[in-house]
Scaffold this motif. Structure first.
Motif, PDB file in Angstrom:
ATOM      1  N   ILE A  40     -39.664  39.008  13.066  1.00 62.05           N
ATOM      2  CA  ILE A  40     -40.361  40.110  12.837  1.00 62.05           C
ATOM      3  C   ILE A  40     -41.183  40.439  13.898  1.00 62.05           C
ATOM      4  CG2 ILE A  40     -41.603  41.571  11.124  1.00 62.05           C
ATOM      5  CD1 ILE A  40     -40.008  39.755   8.688  1.00 62.05           C
ATOM      6  N   VAL A  88     -33.834  41.877   9.964  1.00 60.56           N
ATOM      7  CA  VAL A  88     -34.036  40.905   9.077  1.00 60.56           C
ATOM      8  C   VAL A  88     -32.830  40.601   8.159  1.00 60.56           C
ATOM      9  CG1 VAL A  88     -35.588  40.097   7.196  1.00 60.56           C
ATOM     10  CG2 VAL A  88     -36.479  41.350   9.246  1.00 60.56           C
ATOM     11  N   ARG A 123     -38.218  42.953   5.278  1.00 60.70           N
ATOM     12  CA  ARG A 123     -39.227  42.001   5.735  1.00 60.70           C
ATOM     13  C   ARG A 123     -40.194  41.540   4.723  1.00 60.70           C
ATOM     14  NH1 ARG A 123     -42.297  46.794   9.086  1.00 60.70           N
ATOM     15  NH2 ARG A 123     -40.515  47.883   8.154  1.00 60.70           N
TER      16      ARG A 123
END
Length: 158
Positions: A14, A69, A140
């Motif tokens: 991320i 993600v 996330r």
């Protein structure tokens, strides 16, 4: 991989995605060109029918942090075996909300709720599930177990 290590790996990914640094360009494009979507869906449905699997349509874009993600979670050690045994995954590139809007509409995906957005089809193309409230657009902040639960819930009954 332990949960702690998975969280650290996810956090690192991320950070790279969000930083917009040169490392961002090293990330793979998980969404093919938008014009490929119809052919990819047709091939997935043929494969799913022959292998008695379901199809997951993953709507998103290569610019989308949460989409990366979700893909990481789909392919981690806990979820990859469930995904590969039960599903054919198709990434649908929505551009910047200006591509494949017709396909999103066909599968009842409200793109205005954000991406990634997911639909599940049976091997004959019938819609079984359509994400209506943006459940996955904040990946996330979610854990891989959310994806595990989803995959187990929507897999084809034995």
């Amino acid at each position: 991989m332990t949960i702690r290590l998975r969280v650290l790996v996810s956090a690192a990914l991320i950070s790279l995605i969000m930083a917009g640094s040169p490392a961002r360009s090293a990330l793979p494009d998980i969404y093919p060109p938008p014009e490929q979507a119809s052919a990819d869906i047709a091939a997935a449905l043929k494969n799913a029918a022959a292998s008695h699997k379901r199809v997951i349509l993953d709507f998103g874009g290569n610019w989308c942090t949460d989409c990366h993600v979700l893909d990481l979670y789909f392919h981690d050690a806990a979820n990859r075996p469930v995904l590969e045994a039960n599903y054919v995954l198709v990434h649908i590139n929505i551009g910047h909300y200006d591509a494949n809007v017709d396909i999103a509409t066909r599968y009842q995906i409200p793109l205005n709720r954000g991406v990634p957005a997911i639909a599940v089809l049976d091997g004959h193309g019938r819609l079984l599930y359509s994400q209506k409230t943006g459940e996955f657009e904040a990946m996330r902040r979610m854990q891989t177990g959310s994806v595990t639960d989803f995959l187990l819930r929507w897999k084809r009954p034995a």
